[in-house]
Design a protein around this motif. Structure first.
Motif, PDB file in Angstrom:
ATOM      1  N   GLU A  26      -9.825   5.808  -2.393  1.00 43.82           N
ATOM      2  CA  GLU A  26      -8.215   4.808  -2.710  1.00 43.82           C
ATOM      3  C   GLU A  26      -8.815   4.082  -4.765  1.00 43.82           C
ATOM      4  O   GLU A  26      -9.227   5.840  -5.604  1.00 43.82           O
ATOM      5  CB  GLU A  26      -9.429   4.156  -2.280  1.00 43.82           C
ATOM      6  CG  GLU A  26      -9.936   4.196  -0.305  1.00 43.82           C
ATOM      7  CD  GLU A  26     -10.029   2.843   0.498  1.00 43.82           C
ATOM      8  OE1 GLU A  26     -11.059   1.945  -0.529  1.00 43.82           O
ATOM      9  OE2 GLU A  26     -10.669   2.595   1.125  1.00 43.82           O
ATOM     10  N   ASN A  27      -8.647   3.400  -5.047  1.00 41.16           N
ATOM     11  CA  ASN A  27      -7.513   3.651  -6.332  1.00 41.16           C
ATOM     12  C   ASN A  27      -8.945   3.436  -7.207  1.00 41.16           C
ATOM     13  O   ASN A  27      -9.009   3.463  -7.877  1.00 41.16           O
ATOM     14  CB  ASN A  27      -6.930   1.928  -6.192  1.00 41.16           C
ATOM     15  CG  ASN A  27      -5.544   1.325  -5.703  1.00 41.16           C
ATOM     16  OD1 ASN A  27      -6.266   1.557  -4.489  1.00 41.16           O
ATOM     17  ND2 ASN A  27      -4.635   1.734  -6.086  1.00 41.16           N
ATOM     18  N   ARG A  68      -3.575   5.255  -0.668  1.00 39.78           N
ATOM     19  CA  ARG A  68      -4.992   6.190  -0.069  1.00 39.78           C
ATOM     20  C   ARG A  68      -4.168   7.797   0.383  1.00 39.78           C
ATOM     21  O   ARG A  68      -3.346   7.952   0.759  1.00 39.78           O
ATOM     22  CB  ARG A  68      -4.776   5.214   1.415  1.00 39.78           C
ATOM     23  CG  ARG A  68      -5.106   3.886   2.029  1.00 39.78           C
ATOM     24  CD  ARG A  68      -6.680   3.788   1.251  1.00 39.78           C
ATOM     25  NE  ARG A  68      -6.990   2.477   1.711  1.00 39.78           N
ATOM     26  CZ  ARG A  68      -6.815   1.286   1.450  1.00 39.78           C
ATOM     27  NH1 ARG A  68      -6.376   1.614  -0.265  1.00 39.78           N
ATOM     28  NH2 ARG A  68      -7.692   0.148   1.474  1.00 39.78           N
ATOM     29  N   SER A  70      -2.357  -1.351  -2.925  1.00 39.95           N
ATOM     30  CA  SER A  70      -3.734  -0.196  -2.185  1.00 39.95           C
ATOM     31  C   SER A  70      -2.952   1.766  -2.057  1.00 39.95           C
ATOM     32  O   SER A  70      -1.986   1.589  -1.724  1.00 39.95           O
ATOM     33  CB  SER A  70      -3.417  -1.080  -1.245  1.00 39.95           C
ATOM     34  OG  SER A  70      -4.623  -2.351  -1.355  1.00 39.95           O
ATOM     35  N   ALA A  90      -4.817   0.373   5.789  1.00 41.19           N
ATOM     36  CA  ALA A  90      -4.976  -0.558   4.545  1.00 41.19           C
ATOM     37  C   ALA A  90      -3.956  -2.170   5.434  1.00 41.19           C
ATOM     38  O   ALA A  90      -3.250  -2.918   4.529  1.00 41.19           O
ATOM     39  CB  ALA A  90      -4.061   0.245   3.247  1.00 41.19           C
ATOM     40  N   ALA A 105       1.023  -0.953   0.044  1.00 42.37           N
ATOM     41  CA  ALA A 105      -0.395   0.345  -0.026  1.00 42.37           C
ATOM     42  C   ALA A 105       0.720   1.299  -0.114  1.00 42.37           C
ATOM     43  O   ALA A 105       1.861   0.887   0.438  1.00 42.37           O
ATOM     44  CB  ALA A 105      -1.391   0.096   0.773  1.00 42.37           C
TER      45      ALA A 105
END
Length: 362
Positions: free
Chosen positions: A194-195, A179, A177, A244, A41
């Protein structure tokens, strides 16, 4: 163990983050036992979100290659040539020095800039004068609204750059991930993107909003809300990385310890504001680390069977690297030097000296 990169804000000082990431991705830092870091992440704010978005836009399975492309974007697209004024992030309106530099490669460029700047400032002044005449509140307050230094700065170069170097589909499909944080300007609340939020329509706006420093860049509309720099609320987003499900955090932030920032012989508003923000960010960092250390002790004592201890490795300059004004200094020589410094600091990283939070210490 799930590793995360945490990338903070800091304007032009964000080049330092590239150097640290190069060392981590190539397995050259003792913080990863000389093994390549494979983050699950990335949590980011401000310039850190730009760095994260470009990384993921170019990640095809090899982090060193993605970092090399990010560095190339900084040195070839963002950096100002030695002695030049214009860079790839912002432009000063009505600046004759800028016109001279542009005219060498585009003879009609200064005329287009002059026409656009004149039209913008005319509209801006009309709006401000109308507000002064018809507005409510005290005369002093309305008079103060007549003047805004940010009117002479335009973020058009950075908006164009983001549109060209950020690939929204790559971010959505990334196996990492993301953020990315920004601040809702109306309510002062942190928003974490987020993605899946990086749609073709919104990706560029999210990146620009995350780095929209109030007073320099205008707020950015996303949906029905206006957003500004995520650093207004959380400049080093540890919590989004922990949320995450990561427990091995590699945190790159760009502020030195407050005591390392020298007191100027002659005080100024810029110096005072810079020191205030450094102290505030440091206090937030200390508080987050204290909470993480407390959780680690409780996990070790068996109080939290559903939690895992958290390791936090800290990478940041030992001394001041430019203060508030350094955030807007995009000279090529400085950017190259910051990348090299970040790389050196990560290669020579010492957890004890950096006061990292290691699981073994809990």
């Amino acid at each position: 163990m799930r590793s995360a990169l945490v990338l903070s804000g800091g304007g032009a000082n964000g080049a330092y983050e590239i150097g640290v990431m190069k060392a981590l991705f190539n397995g050259q830092s003792p913080a990863t036992w000389r093994r390549p870091l494979e983050p699950a992440a990335i949590a980011s704010t401000s310039i850190g979100t730009f760095n994260a978005a470009v990384l993921l836009s170019n990640f095809t399975g090899a982090w060193p290659s993605a970092a090399a492309t990010l560095e190339q974007v900084w040195t070839e697209r963002i950096a100002a040539e030695s002695g030049a004024v214009r860079n790839g992030v912002l432009r000063y309106r009505m600046n004759p020095l800028d016109w001279a530099a542009v005219a060498r490669r585009d003879p009609m460029g200064p005329l287009r800039d002059l026409a656009g700047d004149t039209a913008f400032l005319a509209r801006d002044w009309y709006t401000r004068i109308a507000g002064f005449v018809s507005g409510t509140g005290s005369i002093a307050g309305r008079f103060a609204e007549l003047f805004d230094a940010s009117s002479f700065l335009t973020p058009e170069p950075s908006a164009e750059l983001v549109r060209e170097v950020v690939e929204s589909s790559r971010i959505r499909q990334a196996p990492v991930s993301l953020r990315a944080t920004a601040t809702e300007w109306q309510r002062g609340l942190l928003r974490v993107f987020e993605n899946a939020d990086f749609t073709d329509e919104r990706a560029a706006a999210i990146v620009c909003a995350s780095g929209a420093i109030p007073g320099i860049f205008p707020a950015v509309p996303i949906g029905d809300e206006l957003f500004v720099d995520g650093g207004v609320v959380l400049n080093t987003p540890l919590k989004p990385a922990i949320d995450a499900q990561c427990d091995d955090l590699h945190v790159i932030y760009l502020d030195p310890a407050p005591g390392a920032v020298p007191l100027r012989p002659v005080s100024s508003m810029v110096d005072a504001m810079s020191r205030m923000f450094v102290s505030s960010f440091a206090a937030t960092m200390r508080r987050d680390l204290e909470v993480a250390a407390k959780v680690n002790l409780e996990v070790k004592a068996g109080k939290h069977t559903h939690k895992r201890p958290i390791a936090v490795h800290l990478y940041h300059p030992a001394d001041d690297i430019g203060g508030a004004l350094g955030m807007l200094d995009f000279q090529r020589e400085r950017i190259v030097a910051l990348v090299e410094r970040g790389y050196h600091d990560a290669v020579q990283h010492d957890c004890a000296r950096s006061q990292c939070l290691n699981v073994a210490d809990a």
